[in-house]
Scaffold this active site. Sequence first.
Site, PDB file in Angstrom:
ATOM      1  N   LYS A 112      50.847  37.279  35.285  1.00 25.55           N
ATOM      2  CA  LYS A 112      51.895  37.164  34.268  1.00 25.55           C
ATOM      3  C   LYS A 112      52.925  36.093  34.648  1.00 25.55           C
ATOM      4  CE  LYS A 112      50.464  40.810  31.859  1.00 25.55           C
ATOM      5  NZ  LYS A 112      49.289  41.282  32.616  1.00 25.55           N
TER       6      LYS A 112
HETATM    7  C1  PLP Z   1      48.123  41.769  32.217  1.00 24.98           C
HETATM    8  C2  PLP Z   1      47.044  41.850  33.198  1.00 24.98           C
HETATM    9  C3  PLP Z   1      45.707  41.803  32.822  1.00 24.98           C
HETATM   10  C4  PLP Z   1      45.270  41.738  31.377  1.00 24.98           C
HETATM   11  O1  PLP Z   1      45.596  40.511  30.779  1.00 24.98           O
HETATM   12  P1  PLP Z   1      45.628  40.385  29.186  1.00 24.98           P
HETATM   13  O2  PLP Z   1      46.123  39.032  28.919  1.00 24.98           O
HETATM   14  O3  PLP Z   1      46.598  41.460  28.727  1.00 24.98           O
HETATM   15  O4  PLP Z   1      44.271  40.655  28.694  1.00 24.98           O
HETATM   16  C5  PLP Z   1      44.739  41.826  33.811  1.00 24.98           C
HETATM   17  N1  PLP Z   1      45.083  41.931  35.111  1.00 24.98           N
HETATM   18  C6  PLP Z   1      46.368  41.988  35.513  1.00 24.98           C
HETATM   19  C7  PLP Z   1      46.666  42.123  36.945  1.00 24.98           C
HETATM   20  C8  PLP Z   1      47.386  41.933  34.583  1.00 24.98           C
HETATM   21  O5  PLP Z   1      48.659  41.985  34.993  1.00 24.98           O
END
Ligand code: PLP
Length: 496
Positions: A112
Site C-alpha cells: 500500500k
Molecule cells: C491490500 C493488500 C492486498 C490486496 O490488494 P488489492 O489491491 O486490494 O487486491 C494483498 N496483500 C497485501 C499485503 C495487502 O496489503
Amino acid sequence: MEVLYTSTRNDDEKVTASKAILQGLANDGGLFMPDTIPALDIDLDQLAKMSYQETAYEVMRLFLTDFTEEELKYCINSAYDSKFDTPEIAPLVDADGAYYLELFHGSTIAFKDMALSILPYLMTTAAKKNHVKNEIVILTATSGDTGKAALAGFANVPGTRIIVFYPKNGVSPIQEKQMVTQKGDNTFVVGIHGNFDQAQTGVKQMFADKELAQVMDAAGYQFSSANSINIGRLVPQIVYYVYAYAKLYENGAIAKGEKINVVVPTGNFGNILAAYIAKNMGMPIDKLICASNENKVLFDFFTTGTYDKNREFVLTSSPSMDILISSNLERLIYRIAGNDAKKNAEFMKALNTDGKYEITEDMKAQLADFYGNYTNEQETAQVIHDLYDETGYVIDTHTAVAAGVYKKYVAATGDEKKTVIASTASPFKFTRSVMNAIDEKYDSMTDFELVDELSRIANVTVPQAIEDIRSAEVLHKTVCEVDEMPKVVKEFLKIQ
Ligand SMILES: *Cc1c(COP(=O)(O)O)cnc(C)c1O
C-alpha cells in the site's frame, strides 16, 4: 492528449484527473475510469535505464494530464525518497523459478505504501489546483494495511485529516499496533465490531450521504478517499509493473517484447487491475493470475461468470485479502461491458440488492487474460515452509497465496513464461503466521521474540517500521458499532 475520468455508472459525469483524485468516488457512487488507456510511448531500451522515479514520471504523466511536469515530479520525488529502505524502491528477487517483485520497502512495509506515499502529495496538489478551501477529511476502511499506510502518508499533512476504520478482530496484532500507535493531531483510528466489508460499506454510505456532505461543508470540511477506489492510488500502482518489466529486460532475464505472466495476491482488485492497465498500455504481459485465499469469490467469478458475495466470510492468515466485495472489479466490469455505464450500474445494483450478478457470455469472453485460483490455509503455510527450506527466502502469507496459486497455474497449463509474483508485504508484518508455517516450535514465543528470530533465520534486518512499534504508546482506543460510524466521525470533527 488530455485524459478525462468518467464514472463507471454514469457517462455524464466526466472530470479531470485532479478532480477525480480529490473526489475519490463519483457522485453516483461509481468509480472513475480514464476515458482512454494511453499507450506507453517510450522505448524499452530507454525505460531500462530509468530509475523508479523516472519510470513513475513516464507512466503517470500519461494519466494525470492536468498536472504540470513540475507538479508531478515534485509529487514523485517527495514520495519515493529515503522513506523506502532501498534505492530501487521495488526490487526483484529471483527465487525458485519466479521473480518476486518486493513492493514492501516503504514506511509501513506493505505494498500500500507504493501508492499511499504519493497520494497525499497528489491530493494536496490537486486541492491547490482546484482552489479548494475546505479541509480534506480522508475517510478510510482498512483490512489492515491500507489504514497504516494512509495514516503514515497523511499524518501532519497541512489541510488534511484522516479517519481510519478497521475490523477490531480482523487484523494481525502487528497491524493493529501499527495503527493505534499512530502519531499526528490530524489522525483518528477506530476499531469497529464488524468485518472489513461492513467497514467499507459504512464508509461508502458516508461518502454518498448528501446531508452529511452539507453539514461537513458548512463546518469547512469535505471527504475524500484513500481507498484503492481512488484513481490517485491506481495510477501509481501501474508504475511498478512497467518498472519490473524494464528491469527484467535490463538484467537480461527476458528479450525485448518477450511476454511475461504476473501473479497478484488479490483482495480489493486494485493491484491486479493496475497490472491489467499496464498490459492495456502495451506492456508484454500475458496472463494476469489472480490469487485468492479461502475468500475465493474472485476464483468463482473467473470460473463461472457469476459474482456472488453471499457466503461465509472467512478470517485467514492473509487478512488484507479477506474481502467479499472487491471494489475495483467494478472497473473491469465496466470495461468488458464496452465502457457501458448503464449496463455496469445494473450489475452493481444487483450486487447491492441480491449480493450477486452474472455477466454475459460476451463479457466472459473478454476475461481470457485472467486466470483465477486460490489456496487454503494449509497450502499457504506449506508454500512458506517449502520456499524457506529450499532457498532460505522468507515470504509473507499474502505473497504465499500468490506463490501457491502460481504453482497450481503451472501444474494446470505447463506455461513456462517468466513470471513476476507481486510480493505485497514484508514477512515481519505477519510474523506469527510466517514463523508457525516454518516450524511449529515457534508457537510459544512472544510477538517480538518472533521478530528477532525471523531476522536471524532469514538473515534480514528488522525493518524500521517494526522497531518503531516495539515500545510505542497506544494513542487510539476508540471502538464502535458499525451503525455508529457517522457519529464518531462527527465527534472527531467536532460538528453536530
Ligand atoms: C491490500 C493488500 C492486498 C490486496 O490488494 P488489492 O489491491 O486490494 O487486491 C494483498 N496483500 C497485501 C499485503 C495487502 O496489503
